[in-house]
Design a protein around this motif. Structure first.
Motif, short mmCIF file in Angstrom:
data_model
loop_
_atom_site.label_atom_id
_atom_site.label_comp_id
_atom_site.label_asym_id
_atom_site.label_seq_id
_atom_site.Cartn_x
_atom_site.Cartn_y
_atom_site.Cartn_z
N TYR A 60 0.83 -1.21 0.00
CA TYR A 60 0.00 0.00 0.00
C TYR A 60 0.87 1.26 0.00
O TYR A 60 0.59 2.23 -0.74
CB TYR A 60 -0.92 -0.01 1.22
CG TYR A 60 -1.63 1.30 1.46
CD1 TYR A 60 -2.68 1.72 0.64
CD2 TYR A 60 -1.24 2.14 2.50
CE1 TYR A 60 -3.32 2.94 0.85
CE2 TYR A 60 -1.87 3.35 2.73
CZ TYR A 60 -2.90 3.75 1.90
OH TYR A 60 -3.53 4.97 2.12
N PHE A 61 1.94 1.29 0.79
CA PHE A 61 2.82 2.45 0.83
C PHE A 61 3.55 2.62 -0.50
O PHE A 61 3.73 3.75 -0.99
CB PHE A 61 3.83 2.29 1.97
CG PHE A 61 4.66 3.52 2.20
CD1 PHE A 61 4.17 4.59 2.93
CD2 PHE A 61 5.95 3.61 1.68
CE1 PHE A 61 4.93 5.73 3.14
CE2 PHE A 61 6.72 4.75 1.87
CZ PHE A 61 6.21 5.81 2.60
N ALA A 62 3.98 1.49 -1.12
CA ALA A 62 4.64 1.59 -2.42
C ALA A 62 3.68 2.09 -3.49
O ALA A 62 4.07 2.90 -4.36
CB ALA A 62 5.21 0.22 -2.80
N LEU A 63 2.42 1.64 -3.47
CA LEU A 63 1.43 2.12 -4.44
C LEU A 63 1.14 3.60 -4.23
O LEU A 63 1.01 4.37 -5.21
CB LEU A 63 0.15 1.30 -4.32
CG LEU A 63 -0.99 1.66 -5.29
CD1 LEU A 63 -0.53 1.46 -6.74
CD2 LEU A 63 -2.23 0.82 -5.01
N SER A 64 1.06 4.02 -2.98
CA SER A 64 0.84 5.45 -2.69
C SER A 64 2.02 6.28 -3.18
O SER A 64 1.84 7.39 -3.72
CB SER A 64 0.64 5.65 -1.19
OG SER A 64 -0.51 4.95 -0.74
N SER A 65 3.23 5.78 -3.02
CA SER A 65 4.41 6.51 -3.51
C SER A 65 4.40 6.60 -5.02
O SER A 65 4.81 7.61 -5.60
CB SER A 65 5.67 5.82 -3.02
OG SER A 65 6.82 6.45 -3.55
N ASN A 66 3.93 5.55 -5.70
CA ASN A 66 3.88 5.56 -7.15
C ASN A 66 2.81 6.51 -7.66
O ASN A 66 3.01 7.21 -8.67
CB ASN A 66 3.64 4.13 -7.65
CG ASN A 66 3.78 4.02 -9.16
OD1 ASN A 66 4.41 4.87 -9.81
ND2 ASN A 66 3.20 2.97 -9.73
#
Length: 717
Positions: A217-223
């Motif tokens: 979820y954090f990686a998707l938010s960063s993307n």
């Protein structure tokens, strides 16, 4: 000067003492250094001298169990930290030296685990294989080795291509998950609280799943961009959401809401957000189902455990309600159940231990009940094997306050051993107490031994009532009889002890011993008769087998004789035909001479018939048939000879010379016939005596020829 000299002398003394002390310290330090060096060398020598080829690990030992528990640490570390460092770059760069150190320590443990696995033995036909060559072949050819090798491949060299901030190159370290499953299974079998361990294992799995979802979820938010909408993580430029702890905790809370299907989350706005939510909701359904299923299994196992340890109270209560049992009795039963549940009284020991092997059940029963059973007077000084058989027969029973264990006059079917509690020996009125029995006491042992001469028989001689809740062990009469049937010496020993006790109590009749002796005599007679009967039965069976074999032999003999008789029937007509074809001798001889020759031939045939009868007398009806056939042939030949004589008489007058010869022959016969067997009837001798003698010789030669044929047939048989 004197004062100065004294001072110099004292200074010199102090200097010498100081130097001596320093020398002693130096020597002591040198000795300590030598000792430490020796110890260090000894430790290195032990390591170097250790024969690693003989290092074999038994998978059932404690060392193997401890090692696989230690191996859970690097496996869990890689499963948690690799994805964390990949998605949370700030955390990865802030503690980079720590992560690299832990990475290569875990790699070192992976390699040590491969060495230990290589030296781990295995069972072949129940025997531990310790041959290192076979262990290497088995491990190197297994799939387990391929997984271990793939998990230790040095993909870390990809750091030079992608940079040190990409720990995803170590993703192959996650392939050691089978080792983690093995460790958890071993822990579940060894722990004393398996249900609690199952719940804890399930919670660990859920935590790892939520952790991975947090990182993704954090990686998707960063993307997508922090703070671009309400669904993604807020902007990290804000000081409130910029700290590393806040980032991880917020994402973990958000993922927990999704996977637990709480629903209090912002609506997704982009396609990527919708796909992520769909995947999380599908995973959440599986997670929820696994949680419900595992928790349901745990509850069911707990209920089954309670049902095994304690009787099913609900069914008993339903039975009492359906039959309208009185309220007082229902309260007593409920209190009894409550006492069992609160004090953890186990009533179904045999059912709990039923799946264990017999020797293990015996060891458990001996460790739990042997001390209690050995307190009984009649069982003291008995064989340990007998006591081990009896402890398996003990049945635990719990009696409520005021409940009678036995009453006076009841038939005794079991004896009781008090484990815990107090019982009173009371009078018939139920008030007067004669004695109080406590832990270790026993009663009812005489009634289950069937001792001859016991005045009370198998009846109870006292009233036993429980004062409070009492825990007793009961041993039934049938179980004791079954066990004593295999231990006759112990049976006699117990009966003798029982007689001594009855004698002290004055409850043994003297005639009982005599009756017992007579009973023993009868038993010995019965046993002797049974043994004799068995011997006779074996002899009868042997005779029957011999009779059957002799019958088979006789049948084979009869078949053989039938074949021989058929051969004789085919040969005898041929002999008769040859005899008819030979020209008749003695034509022109007187009638008396012909009759003498016929009588001689009849006697020879009778001798042959008697010889054949003597030879074939024991061969049944077939031999009789043969003799009858022989008689028929002799009469036939006699008739033929008579016809020849008649023809000779007819042609006699035609030849006068023959008459003269006949008269001369008659005269010669009167002069020279001295045979006593012929008597007066043999007065006339044939004229041609040579022809008569030649006929006798031919008959004797025929007889010898027949005897030779018979001997040849016997030889063929």
């Amino acid at each position: 000067m004197d004062i100065t000299g004294d001072v110099s002398i004292r200074g010199n003394r102090w200097q010498r003492l100081f130097r001596r002390q320093q020398g002693q310290k130096a020597s002591v330090e040198g000795q300590d250094g030598v000792k430490d060096k020796g110890k260090h060398n000894t430790f290195l020598g032990i390591i170097l001298k250790f024969n690693w080829n003989e290092f074999i690990v038994d998978p059932a030992e404690q060392f193997y169990y401890v090692w696989i528990q230690v191996m859970t640490l690097p496996i869990v570390y890689n499963w948690v930290i690799i994805i964390l460092r990949t998605c949370f770059t700030m955390i990865a760069l802030s503690y980079l030296p720590v992560w690299l150190t832990l990475d290569y320590v875990s790699d070192l443990m992976y390699m040590i685990d491969m060495i230990i696995t290589l030296h781990t033995g295995y069972l072949d036909q129940g025997i531990l294989v310790k041959d290192l060559i076979q262990l290497r072949k088995r491990y190197l050819r297994s799939k387990h080795f391929l997984w271990d090798l793939a998990s230790i491949l040095p993909f870390d060299f990809l750091y030079f291509a992608f940079g040190i901030q990409t720990p995803l190159v170590r993703i192959n370290r996650l392939l050691r998950i089978p080792r983690l499953n093995e460790a958890l299974d071993r822990m579940e079998t060894r722990t004393s609280y398996p249900n609690t361990f199952r719940i804890a294992k399930l919670m660990i799995y859920i935590f790892v799943l939520i952790h991975w979802n947090t990182c993704l979820y954090f990686a998707l938010s960063s993307n997508l961009g922090f703070g671009s909408d309400l669904w993604v993580y807020p902007n990290i430029t804000d000081t409130e959401f910029g700290s590393m702890r806040r980032q991880y905790f917020y994402c973990f809370w958000f993922s927990s809401q999704i996977l637990t299907t709480v629903g209090d989350i912002p609506q997704p706005e982009r396609e990527e957000e919708f796909l992520f939510m769909i995947a999380d909701l599908l995973i959440a359904v599986l997670v929820f189902a696994s949680i419900v299923g595992n928790v349901g299994n745990v509850i069911t196992s707990l209920r089954d455990r309670d049902n095994v340890f304690f009787p099913n109270h609900e069914l008993v209560k339903a039975y009492l309600r359906s039959h309208h049992i009185s309220k007082e009795l229902r309260e007593r039963i409920n209190n009894w159940y409550q006492h069992l549940y609160i004090n953890k009284k186990i009533m179904r020991e045999n059912e709990i231990l039923e799946q264990l092997p017999l020797h293990m059940r015996t060891e458990i029963a001996v460790s739990v009940h042997l001390r209690t059973l050995s307190k009984v007077t009649i069982f003291q000084n008995c064989d340990r094997s007998l006591l081990e058989e009896l402890v398996l027969k003990l049945t635990p029973q719990v009696f409520s306050p005021g409940e009678y264990v036995c009453r006076k006059g009841d038939v005794g079917h079991e004896m009781y051993i008090i484990k815990e509690g107090k019982l009173a020996v009371v009078a018939d009125d139920g008030v007067t107490e004669f004695a109080v029995l406590s832990d270790g006491n026993f009663f009812g042992e005489i009634s289950i031994l069937n001792i001859k001469g016991n005045k009370s028989g198998n009846r109870r001689t006292a009233n036993i009532r429980s004062i409070g809740y009492s825990d007793l062990f009961s041993l039934s009469k049938e179980d004791l009889t079954d066990v004593l049937s295999e231990f006759p010496a112990a049976k006699r020993h117990l009966e003798e002890k029982g007689r001594q006790i009855l004698t002290k109590m004055g409850m043994l009749e003297e005639s009982g011993e005599k009756e017992e002796g007579e009973g023993e005599k009868v038993e010995t007679k019965i046993k002797r008769l049974e043994s004799n009967l068995e011997v006779l039965q074996t002899k009868l069976a042997r005779l029957m087998m011999e009779l059957e074999s002799s019958n088979r032999k006789m049948q084979a003999r009869v078949v053989q004789l039938e074949l021989e008789v058929s051969e004789l029937e085919t040969q005898l007509p041929e002999d008769d035909g040859e005899r008819d074809r030979t020209p008749g001798r003695g034509q022109g001889v007187g009638r008396e001479a012909e009759w003498e020759r016929e009588e001689a031939e009849g006697e020879e045939e009778e001798e042959e018939g008697s010889y054949m009868k003597g030879e074939k007398q024991g061969h049944g009806d077939d031999s009789n048939d043969v003799t009858k056939e022989g008689d028929g042939e002799s009469t036939k030949s006699t008739k033929e000879d008579a016809e020849r004589v008649v023809e000779g008489d007819k042609c006699g007058p035609k030849n006068p010379d023959n008459q003269g010869d006949k008269s001369e022959d008659d005269g010669e016969k009167i002069q020279g016939d001295d045979r006593p067997e012929k008597g007066d009837g043999a007065e006339i001798e044939p004229e041609n005596g040579k022809e008569a003698k030649s006929g006798k010789r031919e008959s004797e030669e025929g007889k010898e020829h027949r005897e030779e044929k018979d001997k040849g047939k016997k030889a063929e048989r």
